[in-house]
Design a protein around this motif. Structure first.
Motif, PDB file in Angstrom:
ATOM      1  N   ALA A 230       0.855  -1.189   0.000  1.00 35.71           N
ATOM      2  CA  ALA A 230       0.000   0.000   0.000  1.00 35.71           C
ATOM      3  C   ALA A 230       0.887   1.234   0.000  1.00 35.71           C
ATOM      4  CB  ALA A 230      -0.929   0.010   1.209  1.00 35.71           C
ATOM      5  N   HIS A 231       0.326   2.366  -0.377  1.00 37.34           N
ATOM      6  CA  HIS A 231       1.135   3.584  -0.413  1.00 37.34           C
ATOM      7  C   HIS A 231       1.299   4.185   0.980  1.00 37.34           C
ATOM      8  CE1 HIS A 231       3.071   7.203  -1.583  1.00 37.34           C
ATOM      9  NE2 HIS A 231       2.089   7.949  -1.097  1.00 37.34           N
ATOM     10  N   ARG A 232       0.235   4.674   1.570  1.00 33.56           N
ATOM     11  CA  ARG A 232       0.350   5.261   2.909  1.00 33.56           C
ATOM     12  C   ARG A 232       0.617   4.160   3.931  1.00 33.56           C
ATOM     13  NH1 ARG A 232      -2.175  10.648   3.477  1.00 33.56           N
ATOM     14  NH2 ARG A 232      -3.057  11.259   1.459  1.00 33.56           N
ATOM     15  N   VAL A 233       1.220   4.557   5.034  1.00 34.15           N
ATOM     16  CA  VAL A 233       1.608   3.588   6.049  1.00 34.15           C
ATOM     17  C   VAL A 233       0.383   3.190   6.874  1.00 34.15           C
ATOM     18  CG1 VAL A 233       3.090   3.099   8.012  1.00 34.15           C
ATOM     19  CG2 VAL A 233       3.940   4.528   6.144  1.00 34.15           C
ATOM     20  N   LEU A 234      -0.129   2.004   6.601  1.00 30.40           N
ATOM     21  CA  LEU A 234      -1.254   1.477   7.367  1.00 30.40           C
ATOM     22  C   LEU A 234      -0.776   0.617   8.525  1.00 30.40           C
ATOM     23  CD1 LEU A 234      -3.639   0.496   4.413  1.00 30.40           C
ATOM     24  CD2 LEU A 234      -3.428   2.670   5.622  1.00 30.40           C
ATOM     25  N   GLY A 235       0.534   0.440   8.627  1.00 24.26           N
ATOM     26  CA  GLY A 235       1.105  -0.376   9.699  1.00 24.26           C
ATOM     27  C   GLY A 235       1.844   0.460  10.723  1.00 24.26           C
ATOM     28  N   TYR A 236       3.182   0.521  10.590  1.00 21.81           N
ATOM     29  CA  TYR A 236       4.012   1.179  11.600  1.00 21.81           C
ATOM     30  C   TYR A 236       5.101   2.017  10.934  1.00 21.81           C
ATOM     31  CZ  TYR A 236       1.924  -2.236  14.787  1.00 21.81           C
ATOM     32  OH  TYR A 236       1.039  -2.994  15.517  1.00 21.81           O
ATOM     33  N   SER A 237       5.319   3.221  11.471  1.00 25.54           N
ATOM     34  CA  SER A 237       6.377   4.103  10.999  1.00 25.54           C
ATOM     35  C   SER A 237       6.760   5.074  12.111  1.00 25.54           C
ATOM     36  CB  SER A 237       5.917   4.895   9.773  1.00 25.54           C
ATOM     37  OG  SER A 237       6.797   5.969   9.491  1.00 25.54           O
ATOM     38  N   SER A 238       8.059   5.376  12.213  1.00 23.02           N
ATOM     39  CA  SER A 238       8.547   6.390  13.151  1.00 23.02           C
ATOM     40  C   SER A 238       8.731   7.733  12.465  1.00 23.02           C
ATOM     41  CB  SER A 238       9.889   5.945  13.763  1.00 23.02           C
ATOM     42  OG  SER A 238       9.766   4.709  14.412  1.00 23.02           O
ATOM     43  N   GLY A 239       8.086   7.901  11.307  1.00 23.53           N
ATOM     44  CA  GLY A 239       8.185   9.163  10.579  1.00 23.53           C
ATOM     45  C   GLY A 239       7.775  10.337  11.443  1.00 23.53           C
TER      46      GLY A 239
ATOM     47  N   LEU B 207      13.946  13.339   1.282  1.00 29.62           N
ATOM     48  CA  LEU B 207      13.863  12.458   2.447  1.00 29.62           C
ATOM     49  C   LEU B 207      13.065  13.067   3.591  1.00 29.62           C
ATOM     50  CD1 LEU B 207      17.541  11.182   2.366  1.00 29.62           C
ATOM     51  CD2 LEU B 207      15.491   9.873   1.778  1.00 29.62           C
ATOM     52  N   ALA B 208      12.437  12.173   4.371  1.00 32.40           N
ATOM     53  CA  ALA B 208      11.645  12.572   5.539  1.00 32.40           C
ATOM     54  C   ALA B 208      12.383  12.178   6.799  1.00 32.40           C
ATOM     55  CB  ALA B 208      10.272  11.894   5.495  1.00 32.40           C
ATOM     56  N   ASP B 209      12.330  13.041   7.784  1.00 33.40           N
ATOM     57  CA  ASP B 209      13.029  12.782   9.043  1.00 33.40           C
ATOM     58  C   ASP B 209      12.259  11.800   9.916  1.00 33.40           C
ATOM     59  OD1 ASP B 209      15.093  14.534   8.419  1.00 33.40           O
ATOM     60  OD2 ASP B 209      14.053  16.253   9.302  1.00 33.40           O
ATOM     61  N   PHE B 210      13.019  11.065  10.722  1.00 37.15           N
ATOM     62  CA  PHE B 210      12.424  10.249  11.765  1.00 37.15           C
ATOM     63  C   PHE B 210      12.178  11.114  12.999  1.00 37.15           C
ATOM     64  CE2 PHE B 210      14.856   7.042   9.360  1.00 37.15           C
ATOM     65  CZ  PHE B 210      13.867   6.099   9.147  1.00 37.15           C
ATOM     66  N   ALA B 211      11.195  10.728  13.788  1.00 39.56           N
ATOM     67  CA  ALA B 211      10.990  11.380  15.082  1.00 39.56           C
ATOM     68  C   ALA B 211      12.125  10.989  16.018  1.00 39.56           C
ATOM     69  CB  ALA B 211       9.647  10.960  15.672  1.00 39.56           C
ATOM     70  N   PRO B 212      12.529  11.870  16.925  1.00 42.30           N
ATOM     71  CA  PRO B 212      13.609  11.557  17.864  1.00 42.30           C
ATOM     72  C   PRO B 212      13.112  10.631  18.981  1.00 42.30           C
ATOM     73  CG  PRO B 212      12.747  13.733  18.315  1.00 42.30           C
ATOM     74  CD  PRO B 212      12.019  13.248  17.089  1.00 42.30           C
ATOM     75  N   ILE B 213      12.696   9.450  18.581  1.00 46.10           N
ATOM     76  CA  ILE B 213      12.123   8.509  19.537  1.00 46.10           C
ATOM     77  C   ILE B 213      12.467   7.099  19.076  1.00 46.10           C
ATOM     78  CG2 ILE B 213       9.916   8.403  18.289  1.00 46.10           C
ATOM     79  CD1 ILE B 213       8.518   8.106  20.975  1.00 46.10           C
ATOM     80  N   ASN B 214      12.733   6.235  20.028  1.00 49.01           N
ATOM     81  CA  ASN B 214      13.039   4.846  19.708  1.00 49.01           C
ATOM     82  C   ASN B 214      11.957   3.943  20.293  1.00 49.01           C
ATOM     83  OD1 ASN B 214      15.557   5.248  18.352  1.00 49.01           O
ATOM     84  ND2 ASN B 214      16.489   5.682  20.346  1.00 49.01           N
TER      85      ASN B 214
END
Length: 615
Positions: free
Chosen positions: A459-468, A544-551
């Motif tokens: 799928a295009h949009r993230v329907l699961g998991y992302s730290s975007g 490019l898209a940044d990740f959130a500063p979270i783990n």
């Protein structure tokens, strides 16, 4: 009067919202920076632009380089060269978008590309003389090159070049293969300048070294009124020519075929393309090595450096280059949305199909629809944004064939050997109770896992998991309402891997269900996964898209770079997953899945069938 104030406030807010949406729509499209409607004509008799050669493609080429030499007696650092096609750009008609507005005084479509006059000429500001080498593709019309001062926002037309054209601008070009609705059917779609009143389109094909046959092609086109809004209906409009699709059926599995495109003119002359070749798909369940490439959000870029904006050039061109270099070891490609980021500037679709031609002419190039193909207010899209630039899905549905029951809906399945792919359309509602949800469940539930053990959701949009970062900023790790309904299906039908674009980076999760990792292994999975591995592979080429500063515990690997995924099924029990960077083609993340059929049958959380104590 009191009633008028709230109404005026509402209208102001509405206008501000619309302007914000326009900015979002245009953020990936460099041509939107050219305010062609503001152009003032100030031709200088001492200025000039000269283009050579005048005729291109004399040996059948569809891509050629042109050299420009130009002079402006009053040069500035903001001077630029625009490439226009058709060449008589100022004679175009520019209808008003609606009855309450008028067309601009200077009436033209946007250029198909542009470059600053000092790009290759360091002394341009002093001498006023410059040169450029620009790459052109065959786009069904001639070209001219215009020199402007005043920058992109207040253009002043200083000089116009001679005309340049390909020897046959109507020639059939840029074939795109796609698997048909059955495993033994390959479709080929191409573009030409020949309508059905001028020529009969067909494809000549057959086994390599064997007898060739001819199959007719259907022809589609569309007009400006098919577009949903600006810029696609206004400055971004360009005649799309004619789009032809032919079907090559009853193919033998894993066999080499050759084909070429043809148009029979009514005087009997046949216009041919060059000859291409492909390998037919394997029979569903066939035990042979099968290799799949998946990525999203690649966009198009210019080899000559023009239109450079928002970092597209290195990512898009490198991804294309690496896949071409590895093409002998690739069987099928999935580009999961945000294809070329034309955003309503229709000329860019030709540019994109030319860029991917070495890939799409040789292996099936399967597409998904993203926000930059479909979204437009009031058009039925699930999201109300303006990201398609007024295209509202028409270009994506026309330029590429997909084996969907309804190409406007754009969801479909593909059986490729030991793989079953279920491709969703995130720009239409996917939640429980919808038609798309029913399709997804049917696609997942009807696969024979003994024959096709590798079940993949795309799928295009993230329907699961992302730290975007933009997801986390909204307090989520997914598209709103993304997995709430679908995770039950993924778990019930034991989906192995779900892959998404939209977030322009790479990220892989553990096998996961309801935010909990179901397997502690990271690189070598043996037996039942007990969950689905979710992968964001949106680093095909767009900025490019940044990740959130979270783990998070579920995020195993992140990469803020351009890249793509390759899946290799060696047999029914062994699958290799590789993430490769576009810059060098090397593997930076990988894992293996090894299991038997009984592992797929085994119970997992919320995935067990009812049992009985009866014997």
């Amino acid at each position: 009067m009191m009633m008028e104030e709230p109404r005026m406030v509402f209208l102001c807010l509405l206008i501000l919202t619309t302007l914000q949406q326009v900015v979002v729509s245009d953020e990936h499209q460099p041509l939107s920076k050219v305010a062609i409607h503001n152009t003032v004509t100030e031709l200088d008799q001492n200025a000039y632009v000269k283009a050579t050669p005048n005729v291109l493609g004399l040996k059948g080429e569809n891509t050629e380089w042109v050299t420009l030499k130009y002079y402006n007696p009053q040069p500035t650092v903001d001077d630029w060269i625009g490439v226009f096609s058709p060449s008589n750009f100022s004679a175009s008609t520019c209808p008003a978008e609606n009855q309450s507005t008028s067309p601009p005084l200077f009436c033209s479509s946007a250029p198909i590309k542009y470059q600053y006059a000092n790009f290759s000429s360091a002394n341009y500001k002093k001498s006023g003389k410059g040169y450029l080498k620009l790459q052109l593709i065959n786009q069904r019309s001639d070209f001219s090159f215009a020199l402007f001062s005043g920058g992109l926002t207040n253009p002043k037309l200083i000089a116009i070049s001679n005309k340049v054209s390909f020897s046959n601008p109507n020639a059939p070009v840029y074939p795109r293969l796609a698997q048909g609705k059955t495993w033994d059917e390959m479709t080929v779609t191409w573009t030409s300048g020949y309508g059905i009143n001028e020529a009969e389109p067909f494809v000549e094909w057959g086994p390599k070294g064997g007898k060739l046959i001819q199959s007719p092609a259907g022809t589609l086109t569309f007009d400006r009124n098919t577009m949903c809004g600006a810029p696609a209906r206004t400055v971004g409009w360009r005649d799309p020519g004619f789009i032809h699709t032919s079907f090559m059926k009853e193919l033998w599995p894993n066999k080499e075929y050759v084909y070429k495109l043809g148009h029979t003119l009514f005087n009997g002359t046949i216009i041919w393309s060059e000859q291409y070749q492909f390998k037919s798909p394997p029979f569903p369940g066939q035990n042979s090595v099968q290799r799949v490439v998946i990525f999203g959000d690649m966009g198009k870029a210019e080899a000559d450096g023009s239109n450079e904006y928002n970092d597209f050039q290195p990512g898009s061109l490198n991804t294309t280059k690496q896949i071409i270099q590895d093409l002998k070891d690739i069987d099928i490609v999935f580009h999961i949305g945000d294809l070329c980021y034309a955003n309503g500037y229709l000329s860019q679709w030709d540019q994109f199909t030319a860029q991917i031609e070495p890939i799409a002419s040789a292996v099936p190039y399967m597409t998904a629809s993203g926000n930059h193909e479909r979204d437009w207010p009031g058009s039925g899209s699930f999201y109300g944004g303006m990201d398609s630039g007024g295209e509202c899905g028409v270009l994506a549905q026309s330029m590429f064939y997909v084996p969907a029951e309804n190409r406007e809906k754009f969801w479909y399945s593909v059986d490729y050997g030991m793989f079953r792919f279920c491709i969703a359309h995130t720009e239409l509602d996917w939640r429980k109770g919808t038609e798309q949800y029913e399709f997804i469940e049917k696609c997942l539930s009807t696969v024979d896992r003994q024959k096709q053990p590798w079940l993949i959701f795309l799928a295009h949009r993230v329907l699961g998991y992302s730290s975007g970062g933009f997801y986390v900023a909204e307090g989520s790790f997914e598209e709103p309402m993304g997995r709430e309904d679908l995770q039950v299906l993924w778990q019930k039908y034991k989906v192995d891997i779900a892959l998404y674009g939209h977030v322009h980076n790479y990220e892989r999760t553990c096998p996961i269900y309801q935010n909990i990792c179901t397997n502690k292994e990271k690189n070598n999975y043996v037996g039942n996964l007990n969950g689905t591995i979710h992968v964001v592979v949106g680093g095909g080429g767009a900025s490019l898209a940044d990740f959130a500063p979270i783990n998070t515990k579920w995020s195993i690997f992140k990469d803020h770079d351009f890249g793509f995924v390759k899946l290799t099924a060696f047999d029914h029990s062994n699958l290799l997953f590789e993430y490769k960077k576009s810059s060098d083609g090397q593997v930076y993340d990988s894992f293996k899945i090894s299991r038997d059929y009984r592992d797929i049958l085994a119970c997992n959380v919320d995935g067990c069938s009812p049992t009985t104590l009866a014997t």
